[in-house]
Design an enzyme around this catalytic site. Structure first.
Site, PDB file in Angstrom:
ATOM      1  NE  ARG A 294      57.423  28.423  28.395  1.00  0.00           N
ATOM      2  CZ  ARG A 294      56.854  29.417  29.091  1.00  0.00           C
ATOM      3  NH1 ARG A 294      55.656  29.249  29.628  1.00  0.00           N
ATOM      4  NH2 ARG A 294      57.458  30.570  29.270  1.00  0.00           N
TER       5      ARG A 294
ATOM      6  CE1 TYR B  61      19.392  27.171  26.707  1.00  0.00           C
ATOM      7  CE2 TYR B  61      21.444  28.168  27.460  1.00  0.00           C
ATOM      8  CZ  TYR B  61      20.423  28.074  26.519  1.00  0.00           C
ATOM      9  OH  TYR B  61      20.446  28.867  25.406  1.00  0.00           O
TER      10      TYR B  61
ATOM     11  CG  MET C 166      27.384  32.291  23.514  1.00  0.00           C
ATOM     12  SD  MET C 166      27.233  31.453  21.936  1.00  0.00           S
ATOM     13  CE  MET C 166      28.240  32.496  20.905  1.00  0.00           C
TER      14      MET C 166
ATOM     15  CE  LYS D 238      52.929  36.066  29.328  1.00  0.00           C
ATOM     16  NZ  LYS D 238      53.899  35.060  29.769  1.00  0.00           N
TER      17      LYS D 238
HETATM   18  C1  LIG Z   1      54.496  35.539  30.962  1.00  0.00           C
HETATM   19  C2  LIG Z   1      55.935  35.574  31.222  1.00  0.00           C
HETATM   20  C3  LIG Z   1      56.469  36.404  32.215  1.00  0.00           C
HETATM   21  C4  LIG Z   1      55.606  37.204  33.164  1.00  0.00           C
HETATM   22  O1  LIG Z   1      55.096  36.324  34.140  1.00  0.00           O
HETATM   23  P1  LIG Z   1      54.167  36.874  35.330  1.00  0.00           P
HETATM   24  O2  LIG Z   1      54.042  35.747  36.267  1.00  0.00           O
HETATM   25  O3  LIG Z   1      52.866  37.250  34.693  1.00  0.00           O
HETATM   26  O4  LIG Z   1      54.876  38.040  35.904  1.00  0.00           O
HETATM   27  C5  LIG Z   1      57.840  36.477  32.340  1.00  0.00           C
HETATM   28  N1  LIG Z   1      58.646  35.746  31.538  1.00  0.00           N
HETATM   29  C6  LIG Z   1      58.155  34.917  30.594  1.00  0.00           C
HETATM   30  C7  LIG Z   1      59.090  34.150  29.744  1.00  0.00           C
HETATM   31  C8  LIG Z   1      56.796  34.785  30.403  1.00  0.00           C
HETATM   32  O5  LIG Z   1      56.322  33.959  29.472  1.00  0.00           O
END
Ligand SMILES: *Cc1c(COP(=O)(O)O)cnc(C)c1O
Length: 371
Positions: free
Chosen positions: A128, A261, A309, A27
């Site tokens: 969640r 700055y 920036m 992701k």
């Molecule tokens: C991001 C995520 C993971 C991976 O987590 P890490 O700590 O980066 O290994 C696993 N399961 C779900 C549902 C996640 O959102």
């Protein structure tokens, strides 16, 4: 981006895991490492599943020709824009945690004359995604009905732990006991999920009894620390990502010179300053100012003055051999003397994951195989 490090880390973790299946979590553009390059590398190194949060990321993988199983767990269950139909047509497994989501996914599959493969998510405390325990029996009953009608196939049951990043927390043990109860209830409802999955990186390393049928590895495949007291190097894991930039200007300034700055920094003696062409638009946190964290000319030098920036300055000292064009290594493999992304995270009271995830798209990605 050292793809060999990702391949190595996947192999190490796969070896450590008791689970027969291994999901590489890609992701967020593979935590900034590049979705496609990372996915291909992880699959070649032994991962047999890919995980994304958003459906759009899963679809991007399919469009690039990746045929491995993919699970996506974040999407709007209205089939807006036909996204769920596209997922079903492209054999993307979808997570869901409510009868309303199930209705949309099953209805979409029915309209297509296909079966949607789903993973039912238990909310084991995170509040969640997923169904809470009291809502679980209704979800598994509805899923079984949709399965009997041929619209869905329940492939997995899963949860994500509230204390995922604190493996020793006692709440993990009770959450996993609750998960096992939910799995039994799914079986009692007539479902036969073959993939039970709970663990993300920290618990892959620390709680083998939580591995079940599949683990979901993110941070650890990138060689980053998944928890406060876990040093990736202790587990043979190597960071894949390093960030470098050339020093674009070296300038001598006298004592008493204000830098950047608001002149938050003032030189106490005459200094050489190095200008680094990266700033907060590139993901350099403003809070890094003052930290001795950038490797230039073979040593660590501090960031001086406010981060701008697009650029910031480092203090090269009273004398320097650094020349324009010399590389500045912001972070990378500590084994090579660099600060790690985790060091950067600690310096801003956060973690390495926040550092790597904010690296902006405008930074050129270069893929290597080995250092
Ligand atoms: C991001 C995520 C993971 C991976 O987590 P890490 O700590 O980066 O290994 C696993 N399961 C779900 C549902 C996640 O959102």
């Amino acid at each position: 981006m050292d793809l060999e490090a990702i391949a190595h880390n996947v192999a190490v973790l796969r070896e450590r895991s008791r689970a027969p299946h291994f999901m590489a979590v890609v992701k967020g553009n593979a935590y900034g490492h590049g979705l496609l390059e990372t996915a291909r590398t992880a699959l070649a190194a032994g991962a047999d599943w890919l995980g994304t949060a958003q459906l759009s990321e899963a679809l991007a993988l399919r469009r690039s020709g990746i045929t491995a199983p993919i699970l996506a767990w974040l999407y709007l269950a209205t089939n807006a824009g036909g996204a769920i139909a596209e997922a079903v047509e492209h054999d993307i497994d979808i997570s869901l945690g409510s009868p309303a989501q199930l209705d949309v996914v099953a209805g979409t599959a029915r309209a297509l004359g296909r079966t949607a493969f789903i993973h039912l998510e238990l909310d084991s405390g995170l509040s969640r995604g997923g169904a809470r325990h009291e809502d679980w029996p209704a979800l598994v009953a509805a899923a079984r009905a949709a399965e009997l009608a041929g619209h869905v196939g329940v492939r997995g049951v899963w949860t994500h732990l509230t204390w995922a990043d604190v493996p020793a927390h006692p709440a993990n043990t009770s959450a996993v006991a609750g998960f096992e109860r939910a799995v039994r209830e799914a079986h009692d409802a007539g479902l036969a999920p073959t993939l039970r999955h709970v663990c993300s990186s920290a618990n892959i390393l620390a709680r083998p009894e939580f591995h079940f049928d599949m683990v979901r590895a993110g941070l650890a495949i990138y060689g980053l620390s998944p928890a406060e007291h876990i040093d990736p190097a202790d587990h043979g894991l190597r960071p894949a990502l390093s960030v470098t930039a050339p020093v674009v200007l070296v300038k001598h300034v006298p004592a008493g010179t204000g830098v950047s700055y608001e002149h938050r920094a003032i030189t106490h003696e005459s200094r050489y300053l190095g200008l680094i062409p990266l700033g907060y638009a590139d993901g350099i946190p403003k809070g890094i100012s003052g930290s001795r964290i950038v490797m230039v000319g073979g040593r660590r030098v501090p960031v001086i003055g406010k981060v701008c920036m697009d650029q910031f300055m480092v203090d090269l000292g009273h004398e320097t051999s650094v020349r324009v064009g010399d590389p500045a290594l912001l972070f990378g493999d500590p084994a090579a003397g660099a600060a790690s992304a985790d060091d950067w995270g600690s310096a801003i009271n956060s973690h390495g994951d926040e550092i790597i995830n904010r690296i902006a798209p405008r930074l050129q990605r270069v893929y290597t195989h080995g250092r």
